[in-house]
Scaffold this active site. Structure first.
Site, mmCIF file in Angstrom:
data_model
loop_
_atom_site.group_PDB
_atom_site.id
_atom_site.type_symbol
_atom_site.label_atom_id
_atom_site.label_comp_id
_atom_site.label_asym_id
_atom_site.label_seq_id
_atom_site.Cartn_x
_atom_site.Cartn_y
_atom_site.Cartn_z
ATOM 1 N N SER A 127 0.590 -1.237 0.242
ATOM 2 C CA SER A 127 -0.090 -0.198 -0.078
ATOM 3 C C SER A 127 0.861 0.967 -0.293
ATOM 4 O O SER A 127 1.472 1.385 1.348
ATOM 5 C CB SER A 127 -1.310 -0.060 1.629
ATOM 6 O OG SER A 127 -1.541 1.499 1.017
ATOM 7 N N HIS B 235 -0.607 -1.163 -4.596
ATOM 8 C CA HIS B 235 -1.780 -0.492 -3.984
ATOM 9 C C HIS B 235 -1.929 1.105 -3.854
ATOM 10 O O HIS B 235 -1.180 1.490 -2.255
ATOM 11 C CB HIS B 235 -2.490 -1.142 -2.534
ATOM 12 C CG HIS B 235 -3.796 -1.362 -2.184
ATOM 13 N ND1 HIS B 235 -4.777 -2.169 -2.493
ATOM 14 C CD2 HIS B 235 -4.352 -0.701 -1.320
ATOM 15 C CE1 HIS B 235 -5.876 -1.591 -2.116
ATOM 16 N NE2 HIS B 235 -5.411 -0.846 -1.227
ATOM 17 N N ASP C 244 -4.102 3.946 -2.698
ATOM 18 C CA ASP C 244 -5.756 4.034 -1.926
ATOM 19 C C ASP C 244 -5.637 5.335 -1.912
ATOM 20 O O ASP C 244 -5.643 6.340 -1.684
ATOM 21 C CB ASP C 244 -5.361 4.248 -0.270
ATOM 22 C CG ASP C 244 -5.070 2.468 0.152
ATOM 23 O OD1 ASP C 244 -6.298 1.720 0.312
ATOM 24 O OD2 ASP C 244 -3.748 2.105 0.613
ATOM 25 N N MET D 15 -8.489 8.471 -1.073
ATOM 26 C CA MET D 15 -9.759 8.914 -0.436
ATOM 27 C C MET D 15 -10.201 10.178 -0.368
ATOM 28 O O MET D 15 -9.191 11.263 -0.735
ATOM 29 C CB MET D 15 -9.074 9.319 1.305
ATOM 30 C CG MET D 15 -8.257 7.225 1.499
ATOM 31 S SD MET D 15 -7.478 7.343 3.296
ATOM 32 C CE MET D 15 -6.861 5.399 3.012
ATOM 33 N N HIS E 85 -7.794 2.022 -5.049
ATOM 34 C CA HIS E 85 -8.857 1.299 -4.156
ATOM 35 C C HIS E 85 -9.702 2.704 -3.599
ATOM 36 O O HIS E 85 -8.565 3.983 -3.176
ATOM 37 C CB HIS E 85 -8.152 0.813 -2.739
ATOM 38 C CG HIS E 85 -9.136 0.715 -1.907
ATOM 39 N ND1 HIS E 85 -8.421 0.553 -0.558
ATOM 40 C CD2 HIS E 85 -10.410 0.934 -1.304
ATOM 41 C CE1 HIS E 85 -9.883 0.235 0.319
ATOM 42 N NE2 HIS E 85 -11.411 0.284 -0.263
ATOM 43 N N MET F 252 -12.002 4.995 -1.411
ATOM 44 C CA MET F 252 -12.790 5.330 -0.534
ATOM 45 C C MET F 252 -13.613 6.342 -0.964
ATOM 46 O O MET F 252 -12.362 7.793 -0.653
ATOM 47 C CB MET F 252 -11.506 5.101 0.353
ATOM 48 C CG MET F 252 -11.368 3.987 0.883
ATOM 49 S SD MET F 252 -10.097 3.477 1.473
ATOM 50 C CE MET F 252 -9.005 3.773 0.822
ATOM 51 N N MET G 288 -12.617 -5.977 3.476
ATOM 52 C CA MET G 288 -11.981 -4.526 4.283
ATOM 53 C C MET G 288 -11.013 -5.052 5.825
ATOM 54 O O MET G 288 -12.623 -5.973 6.252
ATOM 55 C CB MET G 288 -12.045 -3.501 5.079
ATOM 56 C CG MET G 288 -12.974 -2.296 3.864
ATOM 57 S SD MET G 288 -10.712 -1.973 3.031
ATOM 58 C CE MET G 288 -9.447 -1.144 3.935
ATOM 59 N N ASP H 240 -6.836 -6.352 3.044
ATOM 60 C CA ASP H 240 -6.486 -4.634 3.077
ATOM 61 C C ASP H 240 -6.757 -4.484 4.576
ATOM 62 O O ASP H 240 -8.280 -4.503 5.370
ATOM 63 C CB ASP H 240 -7.128 -3.737 1.787
ATOM 64 C CG ASP H 240 -6.253 -3.013 2.055
ATOM 65 O OD1 ASP H 240 -5.997 -2.269 2.517
ATOM 66 O OD2 ASP H 240 -6.949 -1.569 1.237
HETATM 67 C C1 DX5 Z 1 -6.775 1.923 4.826
HETATM 68 C C2 DX5 Z 1 -6.180 1.418 3.631
HETATM 69 C C3 DX5 Z 1 -4.900 0.590 3.262
HETATM 70 C C4 DX5 Z 1 -3.899 0.951 3.701
HETATM 71 C C5 DX5 Z 1 -3.810 -0.196 4.903
HETATM 72 O O1 DX5 Z 1 -8.194 2.586 4.652
HETATM 73 O O2 DX5 Z 1 -7.415 0.881 2.837
HETATM 74 O O3 DX5 Z 1 -4.824 -0.229 2.133
HETATM 75 O O4 DX5 Z 1 -2.998 1.950 3.684
HETATM 76 O O5 DX5 Z 1 -2.315 -0.153 5.629
HETATM 77 P P1 DX5 Z 1 -1.701 -1.341 6.136
HETATM 78 O O6 DX5 Z 1 -2.021 -2.556 5.874
HETATM 79 O O7 DX5 Z 1 -1.143 -0.235 7.451
HETATM 80 O O8 DX5 Z 1 -2.646 -1.527 7.686
HETATM 81 ZN ZN ZN Z 2 -6.564 -0.165 1.019
#
Ligand code: DX5
Ligand code: ZN
Length: 227
Positions: free
Chosen positions: A11, A36, A38, A40, A69, A71, A144, A178
């Site tokens: 990530s 990956h 993220d 948001m 991903h 969000m 998740m 994840d």
């Molecule tokens: C959380 C994200 C993850 C996050 C995972 O909302 O979707 O992808 O970066 O990080 P770790 O592996 O540190 O939990």
């Molecule tokens: Zn994620």
């Protein structure tokens, strides 16, 4: 677990964003399969990260599979720009797509991306079954294992029931986990049937990230031999 191969996806939320291209190259050189990303919006989750412009910039520096991903509250608004930016996978949350997932999946595919659906810890797994079985199905389900929003949280082992239910029903589906994945939690996830493994803090925080990537892969491979 015939038909699914391990995909280890660091990530990039835990990387040094100021050196994203170098961090991406470092992960791929260390054996990562996917990156990956993220995304948001500060609304669906209480954090604001990156969007299509950053994906577009990164794409100029790597051919790697960018596992995005989203969000965000309105995933439909981002399909076109993410496709143009060079995203490879587009995973939206079912909690905000109950009414329009069919159209969303179609648009993701026609924008040249691989559609995936994610579910938060409180969302029952049954909600994604129709998306896997639809006429235009999603190609990955992301379970998740923390509340989305931040890296570095604790893995929720109770989510493995969802992974198991999905693996039982769909032997060849890509199932991603994840949140909180690392050396101490990977065996539970792999045994339940997850094959796509997102890991942020456990990879970037390790003295030898390559060793963690190898360990995650070995655990998934080992589990796939016994299921
Ligand atoms: C959380 C994200 C993850 C996050 C995972 O909302 O979707 O992808 O970066 O990080 P770790 O592996 O540190 O939990
Ligand atoms: Zn994620």
């Amino acid at each position: 677990m015939v038909g699914v191969s391990p995909k280890i996806a660091p990530s990039m939320l835990s990387s040094d964003f100021a050196n994203l291209a170098a961090e991406a190259k470092r992960m791929i050189d260390l054996g990562a399969n996917w990156l990956h990303m993220d995304i948001m919006d500060g609304h669906f989750v209480p954090n604001l990260t990156i969007g299509a412009p950053v994906i577009e910039s990164l794409r100029k520096h790597t051919n790697a599979y960018l596992d995005c991903h989203l969000m965000v509250t309105n995933p439909m608004d981002y399909v076109e720009q993410m496709g143009k930016a060079g995203a490879s996978g587009f995973t939206f949350h079912i909690e905000v797509a109950q009414d329009n997932w069919q159209e969303l999946v179609r648009k993701i595919k026609s924008a040249g991306m691989r559609p995936g659906v994610a579910l938060k810890p409180g969302t029952p797994v049954e909600q994604v079954f129709p998306l896997v079985e639809g006429a235009t199905p999603v190609e990955m389900v992301l379970v998740m294992t923390v509340e989305p929003g931040f890296g570095g949280q604790k893995f929720m082992p109770t989510m493995m029931d969802k992974v198991q239910a999905l693996r039982q029903k769909y032997p060849t589906l890509d199932i991603e986990v994840d949140g909180g994945l690392g050396p101490s939690t990977i065996d539970a996830a792999a045994a339940a049937g997850a094959n796509c493994i997102v890991a942020g803090s456990s990879v970037f925080g390790a003295p030898e990230p390559g060793n963690v990537i190898s360990l995650l892969r070995a655990s998934v491979e080992k589990a796939s031999l016994t299921t």
